[in-house]
Design a protein around this motif. Structure first.
Motif, short mmCIF file in Angstrom:
data_model
loop_
_atom_site.label_atom_id
_atom_site.label_comp_id
_atom_site.label_asym_id
_atom_site.label_seq_id
_atom_site.Cartn_x
_atom_site.Cartn_y
_atom_site.Cartn_z
N GLY A 35 0.81 -1.21 0.00
CA GLY A 35 0.00 0.00 0.00
C GLY A 35 0.84 1.26 0.00
O GLY A 35 0.32 2.37 0.05
N GLY A 36 2.16 1.10 -0.01
CA GLY A 36 3.03 2.26 -0.17
C GLY A 36 3.40 2.93 1.13
O GLY A 36 2.94 2.55 2.21
N TYR A 37 4.25 3.93 1.01
CA TYR A 37 4.76 4.68 2.14
C TYR A 37 4.38 6.14 1.94
O TYR A 37 4.54 6.67 0.84
N SER A 38 3.86 6.79 2.96
CA SER A 38 3.54 8.21 2.85
C SER A 38 4.36 9.00 3.88
O SER A 38 4.14 8.86 5.09
N HIS A 39 5.26 9.79 3.37
CA HIS A 39 6.13 10.57 4.26
C HIS A 39 5.30 11.60 5.04
O HIS A 39 5.47 11.76 6.25
N SER A 40 4.37 12.26 4.33
CA SER A 40 3.59 13.29 5.02
C SER A 40 2.70 12.67 6.10
O SER A 40 2.51 13.25 7.17
N ALA A 41 2.19 11.46 5.83
CA ALA A 41 1.34 10.81 6.84
C ALA A 41 2.15 10.42 8.06
O ALA A 41 1.69 10.55 9.21
N LEU A 42 3.38 9.95 7.84
CA LEU A 42 4.22 9.58 8.98
C LEU A 42 4.58 10.82 9.81
O LEU A 42 4.51 10.80 11.05
N LEU A 43 4.90 11.92 9.11
CA LEU A 43 5.20 13.16 9.83
C LEU A 43 3.99 13.61 10.65
O LEU A 43 4.12 14.04 11.81
N TYR A 44 2.82 13.51 10.03
CA TYR A 44 1.57 13.89 10.72
C TYR A 44 1.38 13.01 11.97
O TYR A 44 1.02 13.51 13.05
N LEU A 46 3.60 11.58 13.76
CA LEU A 46 4.58 11.94 14.81
C LEU A 46 4.27 13.30 15.42
O LEU A 46 4.38 13.49 16.63
N MET A 47 3.86 14.23 14.58
CA MET A 47 3.75 15.62 15.05
C MET A 47 2.36 15.98 15.56
O MET A 47 2.22 16.86 16.40
N LYS A 48 1.33 15.30 15.04
CA LYS A 48 -0.05 15.67 15.42
C LYS A 48 -0.80 14.59 16.20
O LYS A 48 -1.80 14.89 16.84
N CYS A 49 -0.37 13.34 16.07
CA CYS A 49 -1.14 12.27 16.71
C CYS A 49 -0.44 11.69 17.93
O CYS A 49 -1.01 10.84 18.61
N GLY A 50 0.80 12.13 18.16
CA GLY A 50 1.51 11.59 19.32
C GLY A 50 2.01 10.17 19.13
O GLY A 50 2.34 9.50 20.11
N ILE A 51 2.07 9.70 17.89
CA ILE A 51 2.63 8.36 17.65
C ILE A 51 4.10 8.36 18.05
O ILE A 51 4.87 9.21 17.61
N ARG A 52 4.45 7.40 18.89
CA ARG A 52 5.85 7.28 19.34
C ARG A 52 6.37 5.85 19.17
O ARG A 52 7.37 5.48 19.77
N HIS A 53 5.66 5.08 18.38
CA HIS A 53 6.04 3.68 18.15
C HIS A 53 5.83 3.40 16.67
O HIS A 53 4.71 3.53 16.16
N ILE A 54 6.94 3.08 16.02
CA ILE A 54 6.89 2.80 14.58
C ILE A 54 7.40 1.39 14.34
O ILE A 54 8.43 1.00 14.88
N ASP A 55 6.63 0.66 13.54
CA ASP A 55 7.00 -0.72 13.22
C ASP A 55 7.44 -0.79 11.76
O ASP A 55 6.64 -0.63 10.86
N ILE A 70 11.55 10.91 11.29
CA ILE A 70 11.78 11.12 12.74
C ILE A 70 12.63 12.37 12.94
O ILE A 70 12.32 13.23 13.76
N SER A 71 13.67 12.47 12.12
CA SER A 71 14.55 13.62 12.25
C SER A 71 13.79 14.92 11.92
O SER A 71 13.87 15.91 12.66
N GLU A 72 13.01 14.91 10.84
CA GLU A 72 12.24 16.12 10.46
C GLU A 72 11.19 16.49 11.51
O GLU A 72 10.88 17.66 11.70
N SER A 73 10.65 15.48 12.19
CA SER A 73 9.56 15.76 13.15
C SER A 73 10.08 16.47 14.40
O SER A 73 9.30 17.09 15.13
N GLY A 74 11.38 16.32 14.66
CA GLY A 74 11.93 16.93 15.88
C GLY A 74 11.71 16.08 17.12
O GLY A 74 12.11 16.47 18.21
N VAL A 75 11.06 14.91 16.97
CA VAL A 75 10.88 14.04 18.13
C VAL A 75 12.23 13.41 18.48
O VAL A 75 12.94 12.93 17.60
N LYS A 76 12.54 13.43 19.75
CA LYS A 76 13.86 12.92 20.18
C LYS A 76 13.89 11.40 20.09
O LYS A 76 12.89 10.74 20.38
N ARG A 77 15.05 10.89 19.74
CA ARG A 77 15.20 9.43 19.65
C ARG A 77 14.74 8.74 20.92
O ARG A 77 14.06 7.71 20.88
N GLU A 78 15.11 9.30 22.07
CA GLU A 78 14.78 8.62 23.33
C GLU A 78 13.28 8.61 23.64
O GLU A 78 12.82 7.88 24.50
#
Ligand SMILES: NC(=O)c1ccc[n+]([C@@H]2O[C@H](COP(=O)([O-])OP(=O)(O)OC[C@H]3O[C@@H](n4cnc5c(N)ncnc54)[C@H](OP(=O)(O)O)[C@@H]3O)[C@@H](O)[C@H]2O)c1
Length: 255
Positions: A35-44, A46-55, A70-78
């Motif tokens: 079904g593909g990969y969406s960069h904007s959806a992943l950013l959304y 991380l930045m708007k939904c509070g997702i902190r777990h990526i598989d 992850i880097s663009e979102s500004g969310v810290k690795r930890e």
């Protein structure tokens, strides 16, 4: 299984303790290549939904883009839980270490992975029994197919008896569950969507769940599952839909 008392700041997604001492968010975002990969959806996410777990997985071919997001979102690795998966061609001690390092490099992180918690995927009871004989570490998590049409209770019971957390993939049965009349009826009763009902059912069965979507509005919808509780009779009704079918693949023939 008990949940950590304090919720993640961003959107109150509870975490589950693993025997490794780490805590995995109960809800994550699937990243498979189907079904593909969406960069904007992943950013959304991380930045708007509070997702902190990526598989993700080496096989999905998107680790570089996931790392970039992850880097663009500004969310810290930890603050992030990242799961990646090796492929059978990587089996073996040295190969495994190298494959972990390669995944870290593609993801732009210095640990996963190298290696705070160890998971396996699609392991049935006989596979886990074999591991017990051959290995000194019991895996911390086993990720298996898990949705209302596929609820492998004997495996779940075995994992819990052996202190292995259960992760469930394809929580929406790749979308098939969303059209089932009973699930649609329960969704209507709660004023929720069929996807939310399926995700909530996994959560109430104490299974870590990773629905995938490439659509922003669906990712947000899939995260809004912590403001209602399914009655026990509805959990049981959903569980009664189990007919054992696989929407992904059947690992029972793997020796
Ligand atoms: N370890 C393994 O062997 C294994 C195997 C399979 C999957 N997985 C993992 O599990 C994750 C999830 O599994 P999956 O992607 O196969 O299946 P899934 O999460 O059950 O279903 C994903 C499908 O449902 C659609 N969808 C998502 N949210 C929706 C919503 N709210 N309303 C309507 N449709 C919705 C998605 O389409 P859109 O994208 O168009 O929204 C996509 O077609 C994968 O991404 C992967 O990370 C692991």
């Amino acid at each position: 299984m008990c949940y950590k008392d304090s919720y993640m700041d961003s959107c109150k997604i509870p975490t589950v303790p693993l025997p490794s001492g780490q805590h995995i968010p109960l809800l994550g975002l699937g990243m498979s290549h189907n079904g593909g990969y969406s960069h904007s959806a992943l950013l959304y996410a991380l930045m708007k939904c509070g997702i902190r777990h990526i598989d993700t997985a080496k096989r999905y071919g998107n680790e570089v883009m996931v790392g970039k997001a992850i880097s663009e979102s500004g969310v810290k690795r930890e603050e992030m839980w990242l799961t990646s998966k090796l492929w059978p061609a990587d089996y073996g001690y040295e190969n495994t270490i190298q494959a972990c390092l390669d995944s870290c490099k593609r993801l732009g992180v210095n640990y996963l992975g190298i290696c705070r918690s160890i998971g396996v995927s699609n392991f049935l009871i006989h596979h886990l029994e074999q591991l017990k004989e051959d290995c000194s570490v019991v895996p911390h998590l086993n990720q298996v197919e898990y949705h209302p049409f596929h609820k492998p209770q004997a495996l779940v019971d075995y994992c819990r008896q052996n202190n292995i957390v259960v992760g469930g993939y394809c929580p929406l049965a790749k979308g098939q569950a969303l059209h089932h009349p009973l699930i649609q009826q329960i969704a209507k009763n709660y004023g929720k969507t069929p996807a939310q009902i399926c995700i909530r059912w996994s959560i109430q069965n104490d299974v870590v769940t990773i629905p995938k979507s490439t659509k922003q509005e669906r990712i947000l919808e899939n995260c809004k599952v912590f403001d209602f509780v399914l009655a026990e009779e509805d959990v049981l009704t959903l569980s009664s839909l189990h007919d054992g079918r696989h929407v992904s693949w059947d690992p029972s023939d793997i020796l």
